[in-house]
Every structure is written in C-alpha cells, then in structure tokens.
Design a protein around this motif. Structure first.
Motif, PDB file in Angstrom:
ATOM      1  N   GLU A 119      -5.384   7.454  -3.141  1.00 25.09           N
ATOM      2  CA  GLU A 119      -4.547   8.124  -2.133  1.00 25.09           C
ATOM      3  C   GLU A 119      -3.399   7.212  -1.722  1.00 25.09           C
ATOM      4  O   GLU A 119      -2.272   7.657  -1.532  1.00 25.09           O
ATOM      5  CB  GLU A 119      -5.381   8.458  -0.902  1.00 25.09           C
ATOM      6  CG  GLU A 119      -6.067   9.809  -0.962  1.00 25.09           C
ATOM      7  CD  GLU A 119      -6.841  10.082   0.317  1.00 25.09           C
ATOM      8  OE1 GLU A 119      -6.255  10.584   1.284  1.00 25.09           O
ATOM      9  OE2 GLU A 119      -8.044   9.742   0.329  1.00 25.09           O
TER      10      GLU A 119
ATOM     11  N   LYS B 245      -3.913   7.177  13.564  1.00 27.96           N
ATOM     12  CA  LYS B 245      -4.907   7.968  14.294  1.00 27.96           C
ATOM     13  C   LYS B 245      -6.179   7.135  14.502  1.00 27.96           C
ATOM     14  O   LYS B 245      -6.748   7.115  15.588  1.00 27.96           O
ATOM     15  CB  LYS B 245      -5.243   9.216  13.471  1.00 27.96           C
ATOM     16  CG  LYS B 245      -5.371  10.465  14.296  1.00 27.96           C
ATOM     17  CD  LYS B 245      -5.618  11.620  13.381  1.00 27.96           C
ATOM     18  CE  LYS B 245      -5.387  12.925  14.081  1.00 27.96           C
ATOM     19  NZ  LYS B 245      -5.502  14.038  13.166  1.00 27.96           N
ATOM     20  N   THR B 246      -6.601   6.449  13.432  1.00 27.07           N
ATOM     21  CA  THR B 246      -7.797   5.606  13.530  1.00 27.07           C
ATOM     22  C   THR B 246      -7.581   4.504  14.555  1.00 27.07           C
ATOM     23  O   THR B 246      -8.460   4.212  15.366  1.00 27.07           O
ATOM     24  CB  THR B 246      -8.113   4.965  12.157  1.00 27.07           C
ATOM     25  OG1 THR B 246      -8.078   5.988  11.174  1.00 27.07           O
ATOM     26  CG2 THR B 246      -9.452   4.300  12.149  1.00 27.07           C
TER      27      THR B 246
ATOM     28  N   ASP C 111      -0.147   8.128   9.041  1.00 24.67           N
ATOM     29  CA  ASP C 111      -0.632   8.945  10.172  1.00 24.67           C
ATOM     30  C   ASP C 111      -2.129   8.762  10.361  1.00 24.67           C
ATOM     31  O   ASP C 111      -2.601   8.617  11.490  1.00 24.67           O
ATOM     32  CB  ASP C 111      -0.322  10.431   9.932  1.00 24.67           C
ATOM     33  CG  ASP C 111       1.148  10.726  10.153  1.00 24.67           C
ATOM     34  OD1 ASP C 111       1.841   9.837  10.680  1.00 24.67           O
ATOM     35  OD2 ASP C 111       1.600  11.822   9.788  1.00 24.67           O
ATOM     36  N   LYS C 112      -2.864   8.781   9.226  1.00 24.61           N
ATOM     37  CA  LYS C 112      -4.327   8.622   9.315  1.00 24.61           C
ATOM     38  C   LYS C 112      -4.673   7.256   9.903  1.00 24.61           C
ATOM     39  O   LYS C 112      -5.541   7.149  10.759  1.00 24.61           O
ATOM     40  CB  LYS C 112      -4.955   8.742   7.919  1.00 24.61           C
ATOM     41  CG  LYS C 112      -5.246  10.176   7.529  1.00 24.61           C
ATOM     42  CD  LYS C 112      -5.970  10.215   6.201  1.00 24.61           C
ATOM     43  CE  LYS C 112      -5.976  11.627   5.649  1.00 24.61           C
ATOM     44  NZ  LYS C 112      -6.440  11.696   4.271  1.00 24.61           N
TER      45      LYS C 112
ATOM     46  N   ASN D  79     -11.379   3.234   6.753  1.00 29.00           N
ATOM     47  CA  ASN D  79     -11.912   4.477   7.312  1.00 29.00           C
ATOM     48  C   ASN D  79     -11.791   5.648   6.347  1.00 29.00           C
ATOM     49  O   ASN D  79     -11.465   6.759   6.740  1.00 29.00           O
ATOM     50  CB  ASN D  79     -11.230   4.776   8.648  1.00 29.00           C
ATOM     51  CG  ASN D  79     -11.738   3.843   9.715  1.00 29.00           C
ATOM     52  OD1 ASN D  79     -12.782   4.054  10.297  1.00 29.00           O
ATOM     53  ND2 ASN D  79     -11.006   2.758   9.919  1.00 29.00           N
TER      54      ASN D  79
ATOM     55  N   VAL E 261      -9.784   6.262   3.485  1.00 34.18           N
ATOM     56  CA  VAL E 261      -8.670   6.586   2.591  1.00 34.18           C
ATOM     57  C   VAL E 261      -8.847   5.789   1.292  1.00 34.18           C
ATOM     58  O   VAL E 261      -9.037   4.577   1.332  1.00 34.18           O
ATOM     59  CB  VAL E 261      -7.310   6.266   3.255  1.00 34.18           C
ATOM     60  CG1 VAL E 261      -6.166   6.445   2.274  1.00 34.18           C
ATOM     61  CG2 VAL E 261      -7.092   7.143   4.467  1.00 34.18           C
TER      62      VAL E 261
ATOM     63  N   GLU F 221       1.297  10.618   5.342  1.00 33.06           N
ATOM     64  CA  GLU F 221      -0.037  11.056   5.746  1.00 33.06           C
ATOM     65  C   GLU F 221      -0.982   9.861   5.915  1.00 33.06           C
ATOM     66  O   GLU F 221      -1.779   9.822   6.846  1.00 33.06           O
ATOM     67  CB  GLU F 221      -0.607  11.982   4.676  1.00 33.06           C
ATOM     68  CG  GLU F 221      -0.996  13.336   5.224  1.00 33.06           C
ATOM     69  CD  GLU F 221      -1.402  14.284   4.115  1.00 33.06           C
ATOM     70  OE1 GLU F 221      -2.415  14.011   3.463  1.00 33.06           O
ATOM     71  OE2 GLU F 221      -0.665  15.265   3.904  1.00 33.06           O
ATOM     72  N   ILE F 222      -0.848   8.902   4.981  1.00 31.67           N
ATOM     73  CA  ILE F 222      -1.717   7.714   5.033  1.00 31.67           C
ATOM     74  C   ILE F 222      -1.460   6.944   6.324  1.00 31.67           C
ATOM     75  O   ILE F 222      -2.380   6.534   7.021  1.00 31.67           O
ATOM     76  CB  ILE F 222      -1.478   6.812   3.804  1.00 31.67           C
ATOM     77  CG1 ILE F 222      -1.909   7.562   2.548  1.00 31.67           C
ATOM     78  CG2 ILE F 222      -2.228   5.496   3.915  1.00 31.67           C
ATOM     79  CD1 ILE F 222      -1.252   7.079   1.297  1.00 31.67           C
TER      80      ILE F 222
ATOM     81  N   ALA G 256      -6.645   2.330   7.519  1.00 31.27           N
ATOM     82  CA  ALA G 256      -6.865   3.646   6.899  1.00 31.27           C
ATOM     83  C   ALA G 256      -7.880   3.520   5.767  1.00 31.27           C
ATOM     84  O   ALA G 256      -8.764   4.362   5.618  1.00 31.27           O
ATOM     85  CB  ALA G 256      -5.537   4.195   6.390  1.00 31.27           C
TER      86      ALA G 256
END
Lengths: 158, 278
Positions: B66, B81-82, B77-78, B60, B62, B74-75, B57
């Motif tokens: 954060e 996703k990546t 999840d990000k 990419n 973050v 959320e972190i 994360a």
C-alpha cells in the motif's frame, strides 16, 4: 534522514532542463519590454539558483521563483537587455538570502513587491543599493519586531 | 522502525520518490502556497514528521505494498488518524495517572506531570508529529529509549510512570518517606526517581540477610545478578505487580544493582556487615 534530503536536492538538480524551458517561456512576456534571455543565460540562471538555494540553506519545491521575479521586474524602466541576466542573478540570490534571514516572515510575493518598489524607487535600478540597504533594514525590522506606525523606526523602508 | 530495513533497495527507491512527492505537498501546505521554498531545517522537520506518520500507519496495519503503490494521501490520512487516536488515549491515561499520583510533592515529578498536559496542547500531528513539545525532567527507573518519537514516546513514558506509581502507592507513605530520609534525600526538592530508593532499600534489606552465604559460596557476579532478579520478582509479586511486563520493567530498571552490591561485598562495605552481637 539527511541522506534523503540530499537525494531530494540532487533529484531537483536534475530538473535543469525543465527550469530552463520555464525561463525561456518567460521571453514571450518580457520581450514586450525588450528583454529576453538566451538559452545559455537561462542555464546559467538555473545553476545560479541552485547555488543560491544551497548558500541560503533552502529547498525549493515545485515551481521556481525566477519566473515570478522576471514577471515583476521586466517592466522596470531600469532593466536593460545587456545586464538583464546579471541583474536577475543578483536579485534571485538576494531573494533567497533575505527570505531565510527574515525568518520566512514575509511571503514570496511580499518580498518581491518590496524589492520592486525599492528598485524602481529610491534605488534607481541599483540592485546593489537594494540589497545593501533596504533589504538589510527589512531584516532588522523583522528581527526586532518593528512598529509600522512609527515613522522614525521606518527609516529607509517606507 | 528503520525504513531502510523494511524495504529492499529497489523498493526503497520507489518509496523515496513517493516521499518526495509527499514532501512537496506538505511543504506547499505548510507555507500556505505563499512560498516556493522552505529552509533545509524546516524540510528536515517535515520529512521526519512524514516518515514517522508512515511508520505509524505501517505499525497499524498499512502494508508495504500500500505504501509503495497505494494512494499516498490515504496513507498519510490513516497515519494521522492513528496518531490522533493515540493522542486521545494517551491524554486519557495521563488524566488517570494524575488522579492516582503519589502525593510526595516532589517538584520535578509535579512539574513533569504538568508539562505532559502541555504536550497535548502543543503537539502538531500534521507538521511535527515526531516532536515532543514539552520538557520532561523527571527520570524513570527504566527510561524510554530516545529513538522513540512523538506521541509514541509520551505513551511509553506514561505507561512506565504508571507502573512506578502503582509500585510506590503499594507502600505506606510514612515508610517511604523514612526510606528517602535514610538516603539523605529531600522528598520535595531533590532530583531523583521516587521508586528507586524504595526498590533499592527492599533489595538490599533482603540480600543483606544472605550476605554470609553469598560470600562463603563465593558467588560470581552473574549468579548475584540472577539472585537480584529473583528478589526483584518477589518484591513485585508481594506488591501486586504480577504482570510479566511489570516485573520485567523492574528487573531491567534494577540491572545495575547487582554490580553495585558485588562491589560492596568485595570491599566489605559496613552497610552489609552484621551488627555486633549484643
């Protein structure tokens, strides 16, 4: 990474006070069956839990297993106030040991249900019998992939 | 990326608290709420997976803030996703690589390609993101560093293999097979890198012509190293490998070659002696 795990275990160890309170809360329920834990016994049980976790190579997260064990065993006709804390110590140690040895095949509730059934049944309240025979057999079954339908294989279990 | 280097001491403490919170959540999810404990080994795997997801994360976009003060779910999840996107694009790259692979029938090469496809079937983004669930036997001229984990390792492996395949494909297949035969290699059954004998043969051919000059000028090992680098660059350019990363790849892969050559020159190896005049 191991440093992080060590730190996490140490932080969990700081939760003795919280775990002790959790155990003392169980008295509200278990006292109906004439079984209660004193503060010292509760602390001793929490420390024994940490030792058992360490010995069985496990890490506990969030809630503890002890309240579940107390809840499951306190209505047993074989539980006595004099040996209540001692039996709980043996049972929780056995629980963690067999949970690991059974390769996490069973859920917490399944192992506890099994322990209660044997403890109240043919073990006649003997934690020693439960640990030394039935739980050992349970592990053997898990590791060898037993057939529940085969009565000969079931042996001491069912 | 080493987290301890990215965060200051006090920040690292905060990170630890957050990771602990996340680890508890992951352990609960993993056990399906059926268990209140996991083995230390499992906890370690989950922790490594979490850290790798956070690192991904961060790589990419973050930010550190954060991670320390934002919403942890959320972190993750990000990061996941990546990882998912990386997996998708790596699978696509592998398909391209497979379609254009050199056809020598080497069993280690072929098996590794098949196993790479298995990676995409077995890869677990959620609980074992740092793992590489397939066996990779075929070794590269310039291996992927072992500290690279999970899908990042596979991405890098495919990228490097693609460079090698492009290089091999720029040679005539019959000529390449001759080179393997000269080096007593069974193309189908021997465990070797398909690119290395070809590159070695090309470099040795060119440097053999310069042998007398090199010996008479009494070149040092460092000078020989830079000459080998020049030759490797020339070979790459002649074979259409004009991107800097491609040339750098071969230069790094041929790093040990100059030392071997130097030893051969010193020992007056017959390989580099001029054939007697007819």
């Amino acid at each position: 990474m191991d440093n992080m795990l060590d730190l996490i275990s140490k932080r969990d160890a700081l939760g003795i006070e919280r775990s002790k309170d959790e155990l003392l809360k169980c008295n509200e329920f278990s006292s109906r069956f004439g079984l209660t834990l004193g503060t010292e016994e509760a602390v001793m049980l929490v420390k024994a839990k940490q030792e058992a976790l360490k010995n069985s190579g496990r890490i506990e997260f969030g809630e503890s297993i002890l309240p579940k064990i107390i809840f499951a065993f306190c209505d047993s006709p074989f539980m006595e106030q004099e040996t209540f804390a001692e039996t709980l110590t043996d049972l929780q140690e056995a629980f963690y040991y067999f949970k690991t040895e059974s390769l996490d095949f069973y859920t917490d509730d399944e192992i506890i249900d099994f322990m209660v059934a044997v403890f109240n049944g043919r073990a006649n309240g003997s934690a020693e019998y439960l640990i030394g025979t039935s739980l050992e057999a349970l592990i053997r079954y898990v590791r060898s992939g037993y057939d529940e339908q085969d009565a000969d294989m079931a042996g001491d279990l069912f | 990326m080493e987290m301890q280097n990215v965060f200051q001491e006090d920040e690292y403490e905060i990170l630890l608290g957050r990771v602990m919170e996340l680890l508890h959540r992951q352990m609960r999810k993993y056990s399906g709420c059926d268990s209140t404990s996991v083995t230390v080994d499992k906890a370690r795997t989950l922790l490594e997976s979490l850290m790798y997801t956070i690192e991904t994360a961060m790589e990419n976009g973050v930010s550190k803030d954060e991670i320390l003060y934002g919403d942890v779910s959320e972190i993750i999840d990000k990061g996941q996703k990546t990882l998912f996107e990386k997996k998708k694009s790596a699978k696509f790259e592998l398909k391209l690589l497979y379609d254009e692979k050199p056809d020598f029938g080497n069993i280690f090469f072929e098996d590794t390609l098949s196993n790479l496809f298995l990676f995409f079937k077995n890869y677990d983004i959620y609980y074992q993101a740092q793992d590489i669930p397939c066996s990779i036997d075929y070794w590269l001229l310039n291996p992927v560093p072992e500290e690279i984990k999970g899908i990042s390792y596979i991405e890098e492996y495919i990228k490097r293999l693609q460079i090698e395949n492009d290089f091999i494909s720029s040679f005539d297949k019959t000529e390449a097979i001759e080179v393997y035969k000269d080096q007593k290699l069974s193309v189908r059954e021997d465990f070797f890198n398909l690119c290395e004998p070809i590159m070695t043969s090309e470099v040795f051919k060119r440097i053999a012509d310069e042998r007398d000059g090199i010996i008479s000028k009494k070149k040092t090992l460092d000078e020989l190293k830079s000459r080998v680098n020049e030759i490797v660059t020339e070979i790459c350019q002649e074979h259409g490998m004009t991107e800097k990363y491609e040339m750098d790849y071969f230069i790094t892969g041929c790093k040990g070659m100059a030392t071997r050559l130097y030893a051969s020159f010193e020992s007056n190896s017959p390989f580099f002696q001029k054939p007697p005049a007819m």
